[in-house]
Design a protein around this motif. Structure first.
Motif, PDB file in Angstrom:
ATOM      1  N   LEU A   4       0.802  -1.227   0.000  1.00 49.54           N
ATOM      2  CA  LEU A   4       0.000   0.000   0.000  1.00 49.54           C
ATOM      3  C   LEU A   4       0.834   1.276   0.000  1.00 49.54           C
ATOM      4  O   LEU A   4       0.386   2.321  -0.445  1.00 49.54           O
ATOM      5  N   MET A   5       2.044   1.200   0.534  1.00 51.66           N
ATOM      6  CA  MET A   5       2.895   2.379   0.721  1.00 51.66           C
ATOM      7  C   MET A   5       2.252   3.383   1.682  1.00 51.66           C
ATOM      8  O   MET A   5       2.342   4.595   1.510  1.00 51.66           O
ATOM      9  N   GLY A   6       1.612   2.831   2.704  1.00 46.12           N
ATOM     10  CA  GLY A   6       0.988   3.689   3.721  1.00 46.12           C
ATOM     11  C   GLY A   6      -0.244   3.013   4.285  1.00 46.12           C
ATOM     12  O   GLY A   6      -0.461   1.810   4.111  1.00 46.12           O
ATOM     13  N   ARG A   7      -1.068   3.803   4.944  1.00 42.81           N
ATOM     14  CA  ARG A   7      -2.319   3.312   5.522  1.00 42.81           C
ATOM     15  C   ARG A   7      -3.269   4.480   5.632  1.00 42.81           C
ATOM     16  O   ARG A   7      -2.836   5.637   5.648  1.00 42.81           O
ATOM     17  N   ILE A   8      -4.543   4.195   5.694  1.00 43.91           N
ATOM     18  CA  ILE A   8      -5.529   5.261   5.807  1.00 43.91           C
ATOM     19  C   ILE A   8      -5.315   5.982   7.132  1.00 43.91           C
ATOM     20  O   ILE A   8      -5.322   5.369   8.193  1.00 43.91           O
ATOM     21  N   SER A   9      -5.080   7.278   7.042  1.00 38.61           N
ATOM     22  CA  SER A   9      -4.814   8.092   8.232  1.00 38.61           C
ATOM     23  C   SER A   9      -5.288   9.522   7.955  1.00 38.61           C
ATOM     24  O   SER A   9      -4.520  10.343   7.443  1.00 38.61           O
ATOM     25  N   PRO A  10      -6.549   9.808   8.274  1.00 36.71           N
ATOM     26  CA  PRO A  10      -7.091  11.143   8.003  1.00 36.71           C
ATOM     27  C   PRO A  10      -6.264  12.270   8.624  1.00 36.71           C
ATOM     28  O   PRO A  10      -6.128  13.345   8.029  1.00 36.71           O
ATOM     29  N   LEU A  11      -5.677  12.031   9.796  1.00 39.80           N
ATOM     30  CA  LEU A  11      -4.875  13.072  10.443  1.00 39.80           C
ATOM     31  C   LEU A  11      -3.642  13.439   9.621  1.00 39.80           C
ATOM     32  O   LEU A  11      -3.144  14.554   9.680  1.00 39.80           O
ATOM     33  N   ASP A  12      -3.132  12.461   8.837  1.00 41.21           N
ATOM     34  CA  ASP A  12      -1.974  12.705   7.977  1.00 41.21           C
ATOM     35  C   ASP A  12      -2.383  13.024   6.541  1.00 41.21           C
ATOM     36  O   ASP A  12      -1.537  13.100   5.645  1.00 41.21           O
ATOM     37  N   GLY A  13      -3.691  13.152   6.319  1.00 40.96           N
ATOM     38  CA  GLY A  13      -4.175  13.462   4.978  1.00 40.96           C
ATOM     39  C   GLY A  13      -4.111  12.297   4.013  1.00 40.96           C
ATOM     40  O   GLY A  13      -4.057  12.487   2.801  1.00 40.96           O
ATOM     41  N   LEU A  14      -4.102  11.063   4.550  1.00 47.58           N
ATOM     42  CA  LEU A  14      -4.028   9.877   3.696  1.00 47.58           C
ATOM     43  C   LEU A  14      -5.370   9.155   3.696  1.00 47.58           C
ATOM     44  O   LEU A  14      -5.830   8.677   4.735  1.00 47.58           O
ATOM     45  N   GLY A  15      -5.982   9.092   2.530  1.00 51.77           N
ATOM     46  CA  GLY A  15      -7.232   8.371   2.368  1.00 51.77           C
ATOM     47  C   GLY A  15      -7.094   7.335   1.278  1.00 51.77           C
ATOM     48  O   GLY A  15      -5.998   7.065   0.775  1.00 51.77           O
TER      49      GLY A  15
ATOM     50  N   ASN B 253      -0.915  -3.452   9.884  1.00 53.06           N
ATOM     51  CA  ASN B 253      -0.570  -3.467  11.303  1.00 53.06           C
ATOM     52  C   ASN B 253      -1.824  -3.357  12.174  1.00 53.06           C
ATOM     53  O   ASN B 253      -2.853  -2.832  11.736  1.00 53.06           O
ATOM     54  N   TYR B 254      -1.714  -3.839  13.402  1.00 51.81           N
ATOM     55  CA  TYR B 254      -2.820  -3.753  14.344  1.00 51.81           C
ATOM     56  C   TYR B 254      -2.776  -2.440  15.117  1.00 51.81           C
ATOM     57  O   TYR B 254      -2.813  -2.408  16.344  1.00 51.81           O
ATOM     58  N   THR B 255      -2.680  -1.339  14.369  1.00 47.83           N
ATOM     59  CA  THR B 255      -2.824   0.009  14.925  1.00 47.83           C
ATOM     60  C   THR B 255      -4.213   0.505  14.534  1.00 47.83           C
ATOM     61  O   THR B 255      -4.901  -0.132  13.728  1.00 47.83           O
ATOM     62  N   ASN B 256      -4.635   1.651  15.073  1.00 52.16           N
ATOM     63  CA  ASN B 256      -5.940   2.194  14.688  1.00 52.16           C
ATOM     64  C   ASN B 256      -6.007   2.422  13.181  1.00 52.16           C
ATOM     65  O   ASN B 256      -6.994   2.087  12.529  1.00 52.16           O
ATOM     66  N   GLU B 257      -4.899   2.963  12.623  1.00 55.07           N
ATOM     67  CA  GLU B 257      -4.874   3.241  11.184  1.00 55.07           C
ATOM     68  C   GLU B 257      -4.866   1.946  10.376  1.00 55.07           C
ATOM     69  O   GLU B 257      -5.540   1.836   9.353  1.00 55.07           O
ATOM     70  N   GLY B 258      -4.082   0.964  10.840  1.00 57.03           N
ATOM     71  CA  GLY B 258      -4.027  -0.325  10.147  1.00 57.03           C
ATOM     72  C   GLY B 258      -5.361  -1.045  10.172  1.00 57.03           C
ATOM     73  O   GLY B 258      -5.772  -1.663   9.175  1.00 57.03           O
ATOM     74  N   GLU B 259      -6.060  -0.965  11.304  1.00 52.59           N
ATOM     75  CA  GLU B 259      -7.386  -1.571  11.425  1.00 52.59           C
ATOM     76  C   GLU B 259      -8.386  -0.873  10.511  1.00 52.59           C
ATOM     77  O   GLU B 259      -9.202  -1.520   9.851  1.00 52.59           O
ATOM     78  N   ALA B 260      -8.337   0.473  10.467  1.00 51.72           N
ATOM     79  CA  ALA B 260      -9.234   1.234   9.591  1.00 51.72           C
ATOM     80  C   ALA B 260      -8.978   0.880   8.126  1.00 51.72           C
ATOM     81  O   ALA B 260      -9.909   0.735   7.335  1.00 51.72           O
ATOM     82  N   THR B 261      -7.710   0.736   7.782  1.00 51.60           N
ATOM     83  CA  THR B 261      -7.339   0.372   6.415  1.00 51.60           C
ATOM     84  C   THR B 261      -7.864  -1.013   6.070  1.00 51.60           C
ATOM     85  O   THR B 261      -8.442  -1.222   4.993  1.00 51.60           O
ATOM     86  N   ALA B 262      -7.677  -1.966   6.987  1.00 50.82           N
ATOM     87  CA  ALA B 262      -8.153  -3.338   6.759  1.00 50.82           C
ATOM     88  C   ALA B 262      -9.669  -3.359   6.605  1.00 50.82           C
ATOM     89  O   ALA B 262     -10.207  -4.053   5.726  1.00 50.82           O
ATOM     90  N   HIS B 263     -10.357  -2.593   7.423  1.00 52.74           N
ATOM     91  CA  HIS B 263     -11.828  -2.545   7.347  1.00 52.74           C
ATOM     92  C   HIS B 263     -12.283  -1.973   6.007  1.00 52.74           C
ATOM     93  O   HIS B 263     -13.184  -2.523   5.351  1.00 52.74           O
TER      94      HIS B 263
END
Length: 199
Positions: free
Chosen positions: A106-117, A143-153
């Motif tokens: 993916l070269m990243g993960r979904i992270s709205p705080l970092d501007g990544l969608g 990863n099992y972080t909040n961002e990784g979980e959001a991305t997986a979902h």
């Protein structure tokens, strides 16, 4: 007296993860005082990498080839597609020697705080890859972080709507780990993801 070049080197070294102002200053002075040849090699290697390295057309990892060696290998199982966040995560999966399918990085993960969608991660490329007719199962190894979980979902919802089979790597007690040293959240997850033993 101007130290523009040295200051610029120190500032450039600070872009590396985990390198603060003092570490960057130590590195810069070391290179200039004790290892100018090493500094030249470092500069040349970075310059070469910037010119030669690109993203694999199939899995999105970093490579000098249009299609990386893993994607081109006839020994890999094309029906399995493991989705990871970074090339480092892909290398960790490879070190297990337990997975022989293909990857999508993916070269990243979904992270709205970092501007990544989804758009920044170009998840439409993943969708096209996962629905190419060869993939039977997509294994989510974010990863099992909040961002990784959001991305997986998000990816699960996207792929299941297309009829693609999706699984998620398990989490739990590490191999060789002792229960008294495992945090309660990890232990609870291991309990929930317990499996029947063959017997």
């Amino acid at each position: 007296m101007s130290n523009g070049g040295l200051d610029a080197l120190i500032e450039a070294l600070r872009c590396l993860p985990g390198v603060g102002p003092k570490s960057a200053q130590r590195m810069a002075y070391h290179l200039m005082q004790h290892d100018r040849a090493g500094a030249a090699r470092l500069g040349n290697a970075i310059q070469h990498a910037l010119q030669a390295i690109r993203h694999c057309r199939r899995c999105n990892t970093l490579t000098e080839l249009e299609i990386c060696e893993r994607c081109a290998s006839p020994k890999r199982d094309p029906s399995l597609l493991c989705v990871v966040e970074t090339p480092v995560d892909m290398n960790m999966m490879e070190q297990t020697l337990a997975y022989h399918g293909l990857y999508y990085v993916l070269m990243g993960r979904i992270s709205p705080l970092d501007g990544l969608g989804a758009r920044q991660l170009e998840l439409d490329r993943l969708l096209a890859r996962a629905t190419d007719g060869q993939v039977r199962e997509v294994i989510l190894a974010t990863n099992y972080t909040n961002e990784g979980e959001a991305t997986a979902h998000y990816i699960t919802t996207m792929l299941k709507s297309q009829g693609v089979g999706v699984t998620r790597i398990a989490r739990g007690v590490p191999v060789g780990g002792e229960l008294e040293f495992v945090d309660s959240g990890t232990l609870a997850q291991a309990l929930r993801e317990r499996r029947v033993l063959a017997g």
